[in-house]
Write a protein that holds these residues in place. Structure first.
Motif, PDB file in Angstrom:
ATOM      1  N   MET A   1       0.787  -1.211   0.023  1.00 19.57           N
ATOM      2  CA  MET A   1      -0.109  -0.027  -0.093  1.00 19.57           C
ATOM      3  C   MET A   1       0.914   1.350  -0.178  1.00 19.57           C
ATOM      4  N   TRP A   2       1.653   1.490   0.812  1.00 21.38           N
ATOM      5  CA  TRP A   2       2.752   2.497   1.070  1.00 21.38           C
ATOM      6  C   TRP A   2       3.554   2.558  -0.217  1.00 21.38           C
ATOM      7  N   VAL A   3       4.107   1.483  -0.543  1.00 19.30           N
ATOM      8  CA  VAL A   3       5.007   1.463  -1.849  1.00 19.30           C
ATOM      9  C   VAL A   3       4.311   2.240  -2.990  1.00 19.30           C
ATOM     10  N   GLN A   4       3.016   1.724  -3.001  1.00 21.61           N
ATOM     11  CA  GLN A   4       2.365   2.199  -4.291  1.00 21.61           C
ATOM     12  C   GLN A   4       2.137   3.684  -4.226  1.00 21.61           C
ATOM     13  N   ARG A   5       1.904   4.242  -2.897  1.00 19.40           N
ATOM     14  CA  ARG A   5       1.687   5.556  -2.697  1.00 19.40           C
ATOM     15  C   ARG A   5       2.797   6.507  -3.034  1.00 19.40           C
ATOM     16  N   VAL A   6       3.941   5.861  -2.713  1.00 18.48           N
ATOM     17  CA  VAL A   6       5.197   6.575  -3.120  1.00 18.48           C
ATOM     18  C   VAL A   6       5.445   6.593  -4.796  1.00 18.48           C
ATOM     19  N   ILE A   7       4.829   5.442  -5.108  1.00 12.79           N
ATOM     20  CA  ILE A   7       4.973   5.421  -6.756  1.00 12.79           C
ATOM     21  C   ILE A   7       4.166   6.429  -7.482  1.00 12.79           C
TER      22      ILE A   7
END
Length: 183
Positions: A1-7
């Motif tokens: 979830m957070w990785v996708q937000r950074v992307i």
């Protein structure tokens, strides 16, 4: 979830790179955080918002977290320096032990580490410090959540950089230096 937000925050197109994590984790004798591996496979090492250096693997010495860890461990264990550590009251992580591994920093000398304890695999609290403030700050959150908050949350004390309006970009790392800074 957070990785996708950074992307999404950076508008980055994930690289989809692969790394021999098993070899790295054998050397460290501890697993690395899963979301860090996911971040690295999406971004590689490099610079967020022209100021936050994200360490990865095989991006050249400026961005290679293993190279930087090996050097820091060597210095930390050098008897010529006595019992003094650059990360007091902690120590640099030694395989099978407990200590810090750096995974990021900023141009303002903020430093971001995991507190690794080989006897407690799967727990990766983040310890961060700013040389302006000097005190250690502990964050019980994932690497990607911490990174996202630093980049997007101007009120993320004391490390939020969104208040400086630097944009949310990412530039891959290299061995080249420009104006004395890694690219």
């Amino acid at each position: 979830m957070w990785v996708q937000r950074v992307i999404e925050l950076t508008g980055w197109e994930p690289l989809g790179g692969s790394v021999d994590w098993a070899a790295i984790e054998r050397e460290l004798r501890v697993p690395l955080p899963a979301d860090y591996k996911e971040l690295y496979e999406a971004f590689g090492g490099g610079v967020f918002s022209d100021s936050l250096y994200f360490l990865g693997r095989d991006e050249g010495p400026a961005f290679d977290f293993l190279t930087r860890w090996r050097v820091a461990l060597s210095v930390d264990q050098d008897s010529r320096f006595g019992d003094v550590s650059a990360v007091e009251p902690y120590a640099i992580y030694a395989p099978g032990g407990k200590g810090l591994i750096e995974w990021g920093s900023t141009e303002w000398a903020d430093e971001y580490f995991w507190l690794i304890d080989a006897e407690r695999p799967g727990e990766y609290p983040i310890l961060a410090r700013s040389h302006d403030i000097g005190a250690w700050h502990r964050y019980d959150m994932s690497t990607s959540e911490f990174l996202y908050r630093v980049l997007a949350d101007a009120d993320f004390p004391p490390f939020g950089i969104a208040r400086y309006d630097l944009g949310t970009t990412f530039k891959p790392g290299s061995d080249d230096l420009s104006d004395g800074q890694p690219l």
